[in-house]
Design an enzyme around this catalytic site. Structure first.
Site, PDB file in Angstrom:
ATOM      1  N   HIS A 109      36.756  27.283  43.550  1.00 34.14           N
ATOM      2  CA  HIS A 109      37.481  28.260  42.731  1.00 34.14           C
ATOM      3  C   HIS A 109      37.731  29.553  43.509  1.00 34.14           C
ATOM      4  CE1 HIS A 109      38.073  30.896  39.060  1.00 34.14           C
ATOM      5  NE2 HIS A 109      38.779  29.831  38.735  1.00 34.14           N
ATOM      6  N   LYS A 152      39.265  32.382  45.955  1.00 30.36           N
ATOM      7  CA  LYS A 152      40.605  32.861  46.312  1.00 30.36           C
ATOM      8  C   LYS A 152      40.438  33.806  47.499  1.00 30.36           C
ATOM      9  CE  LYS A 152      40.192  32.986  41.493  1.00 30.36           C
ATOM     10  NZ  LYS A 152      40.595  31.672  41.156  1.00 30.36           N
ATOM     11  N   ASP A 159      43.723  36.193  61.548  1.00 31.18           N
ATOM     12  CA  ASP A 159      43.295  36.670  62.866  1.00 31.18           C
ATOM     13  C   ASP A 159      41.854  37.190  62.819  1.00 31.18           C
ATOM     14  OD1 ASP A 159      45.683  35.814  63.873  1.00 31.18           O
ATOM     15  OD2 ASP A 159      46.636  37.774  63.893  1.00 31.18           O
ATOM     16  N   LYS A 200      38.892  40.484  37.713  1.00 30.20           N
ATOM     17  CA  LYS A 200      37.439  40.490  37.551  1.00 30.20           C
ATOM     18  C   LYS A 200      36.915  41.721  38.274  1.00 30.20           C
ATOM     19  CE  LYS A 200      38.532  35.902  37.307  1.00 30.20           C
ATOM     20  NZ  LYS A 200      39.816  35.296  37.681  1.00 30.20           N
ATOM     21  N   HIS A 240      43.921  38.513  34.563  1.00 31.82           N
ATOM     22  CA  HIS A 240      43.064  37.596  35.318  1.00 31.82           C
ATOM     23  C   HIS A 240      42.081  38.353  36.218  1.00 31.82           C
ATOM     24  CE1 HIS A 240      42.688  33.944  38.138  1.00 31.82           C
ATOM     25  NE2 HIS A 240      42.333  33.498  36.952  1.00 31.82           N
ATOM     26  N   ASP A 254      28.587  53.386  37.203  1.00 37.04           N
ATOM     27  CA  ASP A 254      28.307  54.790  37.540  1.00 37.04           C
ATOM     28  C   ASP A 254      29.268  55.351  38.590  1.00 37.04           C
ATOM     29  OD1 ASP A 254      26.252  54.949  35.740  1.00 37.04           O
ATOM     30  OD2 ASP A 254      24.659  54.594  37.205  1.00 37.04           O
TER      31      ASP A 254
END
Length: 481
Positions: A399, A401, A406, A219, A217, A224
């Site tokens: 969508h 996450k 704090d 991404k 999952h 470079d």
């Protein structure tokens, strides 16, 4: 007639024997007693169905090694790991503990001195990514759960093929299940034009059950070895325009430059090696690690990459979240498309709220999955009783996450706040330690709160009975959803 009766008896004996063997395996693994009891109950009450479900969703691969020790040492040496004591960078004791936990769980290095830019929409993120890809001189390593064959996917694919034609080493990992609906000729065309594009954990018969439950999952993009991307956005047009179902698709992603890019490169290299593609060489790595100036980037940020997966000894990201919540003194802000917390994390959130920490959770009012919307809603009542503030995002599909605790800690990545992300998926989250960056993300949360409806106990109690029934039933499936 005797032959048919004998065949039934044989099949029943095989089913019974298989069920007993699996029950013994479950008990010998010393899993969580609740999970073990659930699987034993299903196997005894529904032997055939239980066997199928167990083959697909019940087995553990924790004993499987992601990469050999020899190759891991090679990649670690190439990561340019220089120990940096977080206590020397003015961080709070809570942040130091958080970093120490990450190091103990995964060996993750703490990298100070990075430039980090946060994107709260796909249009800006993909505009920056395309510009960076076009400037690539040596290598592009790109990894997404979903890589669509749509306008955005074809545009990025075109850039990758153009760079490959100009001598840039281009590698692409896509998840086979996540991109299962994309025709194979799309990726074949990439390979024919110089892009090394391969699926992670390719699912095929007869070994369907051995791979389908464990998905990559992550991404991650590394360009470079000087520019990196990590977050929750896949390559799909809906992340820019919302697609046919939503007005917008709200997600969060990071662009970073600095020493922590080496951690992203290491993560990609481990997955590449796991796929049987060998060890990535250090081709084209510049002597001086510098990135393109981005005026909106926060400077001198401390970063630590926390990766996890079904082969990890610990539930790495879940433990990192638990520690951050337990350390909270003032506030815990969370946004997630699916809210299916483990018992430990739910208890941690309730404990924080009962201790008068400002705990707020944003979930979509309507997600891309009705099943997961109902399953997530089943936890709302328990949260409200302890004083946790629940918000339902109404401006589109949420969508994102993201966790903020704090004034110094933020975590952004691919991990949903649910069982699947914590236990079954290969995930990657960047822990960010910076007061300035924390404040920037706090402003994003404020905007999301403004685009959400707060859930109040008095109103929540009077939701339709059919919704309550759906929530109760689907909650039973939360560990495998």
């Amino acid at each position: 007639m005797l032959t048919v009766s004998w065949l039934y008896t044989l099949l029943a004996a095989i089913a019974l024997g298989s069920t007993l063997v699996i029950i013994i395996v479950i008990l010998s693994e010393n899993r969580n007693p609740v999970k073990s009891l659930a699987w034993v109950t299903v196997l005894l009450l529904l032997p055939v169905v239980g066997l199928i479900l167990y083959l697909f969703f019940g087995r553990s691969i924790k004993s499987t090694r992601m990469i050999s020790r020899r190759n891991r040492r090679k990649l670690r040496r190439r990561e340019n790991r220089i120990f940096s004591d977080p206590r020397q960078h003015g961080l709070s004791i809570e942040s130091v503990q958080q970093i120490n936990l990450g190091r103990s769980l995964t060996g993750a290095q703490f990298y100070p001195g990075n430039d980090v830019e946060v994107f709260d929409n796909g249009a800006e993120k993909f505009k920056a990514l395309k510009e960076d890809l076009k400037r690539a001189k040596h290598s592009i390593n790109i990894q997404y759960y979903i890589f669509e064959d749509d306008d955005l996917g074809n545009e990025i694919a075109g850039i990758l093929m153009e760079r490959a034609a100009n001598g840039v080493k281009v590698r692409l990992i896509y998840d086979h299940v996540g991109s299962f609906h994309v025709k194979s000729k799309f990726f074949k065309h990439l390979r024919q034009n110089g892009v090394e594009a391969f699926p992670f954990f390719k699912v095929s018969f007869p070994r369907l059950g051995t791979k389908i439950n464990w998905r990559n999952h992550r991404k991650v993009v590394v360009i470079d070895n000087i520019i990196g991307y990590i977050g929750g956005m896949n390559v799909a047009q809906r992340y820019i325009d919302g697609g046919p179902t939503f007005d917008s698709w709200r997600d969060t992603h990071l662009r970073l430059s600095g020493p922590a890019v080496a951690a992203l490169q290491y993560s990609f290299a481990v997955d590449w090696n796991f796929m049987g593609r060998g060890i990535i060489d250090n081709e084209g790595i510049p002597a001086v690690i510098t990135g393109i100036e981005r005026p909106r980037a926060v400077k001198n940020v401390g970063l630590q990459l926390i990766s996890s997966g079904p082969m990890s000894q610990w539930a790495n990201v879940a433990l990192a979240f638990h520690k951050a919540i337990a350390n909270a003194r003032r506030r815990v802000f969370i946004e997630t498309p699916y809210f299916l917390p483990t018992e430990a994390l739910l208890t941690a959130l309730q404990s924080a709220a009962l201790a008068h920490v400002d705990v707020r959770i944003i979930i979509p009012k309507r997600s891309d999955s009705r099943t997961l919307t109902h399953a997530s809603a089943s936890y709302i009542s328990e949260c409200l009783k302890s004083g946790i503030k629940i918000y339902q995002y109404t401006a589109g599909m949420l969508h994102s996450k993201m966790i903020l605790v704090d004034d110094e800690y933020v975590s952004i990545g691919s991990t949903n706040f649910d069982f699947r992300s914590f236990e079954f998926n290969f995930e990657a989250n960047m822990s960010i330690f910076s007061r300035e960056f924390n404040e920037k993300v706090s402003e994003i949360f404020k905007a999301d709160f403004a685009n959400s409806e707060r859930v109040y106990p008095s109103k929540w109690r009077h939701r339709p009975i059919k919704d309550k029934a759906a929530e109760s039933v689907l909650r039973l499936l939360a560990p495998v959803l």
